[in-house]
Motif scaffolding. Structure first.
Motif, mmCIF file in Angstrom:
data_model
loop_
_atom_site.group_PDB
_atom_site.id
_atom_site.type_symbol
_atom_site.label_atom_id
_atom_site.label_comp_id
_atom_site.label_asym_id
_atom_site.label_seq_id
_atom_site.Cartn_x
_atom_site.Cartn_y
_atom_site.Cartn_z
ATOM 1 N N GLY A 37 27.288 -2.800 -66.337
ATOM 2 C CA GLY A 37 26.285 -1.768 -66.143
ATOM 3 C C GLY A 37 24.941 -2.316 -65.715
ATOM 4 N N VAL A 38 24.932 -3.486 -65.142
ATOM 5 C CA VAL A 38 23.703 -4.122 -64.665
ATOM 6 C C VAL A 38 24.028 -4.918 -63.402
ATOM 7 N N ARG A 39 23.119 -4.894 -62.438
ATOM 8 C CA ARG A 39 23.347 -5.624 -61.183
ATOM 9 C C ARG A 39 23.535 -7.112 -61.471
ATOM 10 N N THR A 40 24.554 -7.671 -60.864
ATOM 11 C CA THR A 40 24.914 -9.059 -61.082
ATOM 12 C C THR A 40 24.841 -9.845 -59.789
ATOM 13 N N GLU A 41 24.134 -10.941 -59.820
ATOM 14 C CA GLU A 41 24.115 -11.889 -58.705
ATOM 15 C C GLU A 41 24.444 -13.255 -59.280
ATOM 16 N N LEU A 42 25.576 -13.782 -58.893
ATOM 17 C CA LEU A 42 26.019 -15.079 -59.390
ATOM 18 C C LEU A 42 25.567 -16.188 -58.450
ATOM 19 N N ARG A 43 25.432 -17.377 -59.008
ATOM 20 C CA ARG A 43 25.146 -18.560 -58.187
ATOM 21 C C ARG A 43 26.480 -19.255 -57.909
ATOM 22 N N TRP A 44 26.945 -19.124 -56.687
ATOM 23 C CA TRP A 44 28.241 -19.667 -56.284
ATOM 24 C C TRP A 44 28.061 -21.101 -55.806
ATOM 25 N N THR A 45 28.994 -21.964 -56.210
ATOM 26 C CA THR A 45 29.003 -23.348 -55.758
ATOM 27 C C THR A 45 30.411 -23.683 -55.274
ATOM 28 N N ALA A 46 30.519 -24.742 -54.519
ATOM 29 C CA ALA A 46 31.824 -25.176 -54.018
ATOM 30 C C ALA A 46 32.730 -25.550 -55.190
ATOM 31 N N GLN A 47 34.005 -25.281 -55.039
ATOM 32 C CA GLN A 47 35.004 -25.655 -56.039
ATOM 33 C C GLN A 47 35.761 -26.860 -55.501
ATOM 34 N N PRO A 48 35.413 -28.069 -55.957
ATOM 35 C CA PRO A 48 36.067 -29.279 -55.436
ATOM 36 C C PRO A 48 37.582 -29.317 -55.629
ATOM 37 N N ALA A 49 38.091 -28.629 -56.640
ATOM 38 C CA ALA A 49 39.537 -28.627 -56.887
ATOM 39 C C ALA A 49 40.292 -27.766 -55.889
ATOM 40 N N ALA A 50 39.568 -26.936 -55.124
ATOM 41 C CA ALA A 50 40.193 -26.065 -54.119
ATOM 42 C C ALA A 50 39.231 -25.949 -52.938
#
Length: 171
Positions: A37-50
């Protein structure tokens, strides 16, 4: 898993998105936003395992049952690898959910320190249905989510030191 305290009627937890295609990331944020119920902005980073996949995690605070709402929202994308935890709160067990492609969803109750809790009924069923040591061992692994831990562990290790976002459920 932490044992962050909760005030009356509130709990907390963590959403770990271990791997997501970049095109799905905005949808993941919308799904989490809807559940909290609240705006979400995530900090995305590279996933070295994929290679080519991204990862993010966020802490959340909300009412008991919020973890299950988050999982319901994230299950719309079967290619995601994710975990959701919900800390115990007064009168409510903690929970841990894990999702991995090919395995689907696994859920267990957790204690205050994050250990998986196996109930009396689960143990009675296990004892009644085990047809020998291998059967017993296999069923214990199922109860503890061993296949999900094996599938997700490389993605967990690759995320050490990743940025974390704090979110609070409104209402």
């Amino acid at each position: 898993m932490s044992t962050r305290g909760s005030d009356s009627g509130r709990t907390s937890g963590v959403v770990y998105v271990h791997s997501s295609p970049s095109a799905v990331c905005p949808h993941v944020e919308w799904a989490i936003s809807g559940a909290l119920g609240v705006r979400t902005e995530l900090r995305w980073t590279a996933q070295p395992a994929a290679p080519g996949q991204l990862r993010a995690e966020c802490n959340w605070v909300g009412e008991p049952g919020t973890g299950a709402r988050l999982v319901s929202a994230l299950r719309a994308w079967p290619m995601l690898r994710f975990e959701v935890t919900e800390d115990p709160s007064p009168g409510v067990d903690g929970q841990r959910f894990c999702h991995a492609p090919g395995l689907g969803l696994w859920r267990a109750c957790t204690s205050a320190n994050g250990d998986i809790v196996v109930s009396e009924d689960q143990l009675r069923t296990l004892a009644a249905n085990a047809k020998g040591p291998e059967s017993f061992s296999h069923r214990v692994d199922q109860l503890l989510g061993a296949a999900w831990d094996d599938a997700l562990e490389p993605f967990r290790r690759a995320g050490d030191g990743a940025p974390v976002t704090w979110l609070h459920r409104v209402g």
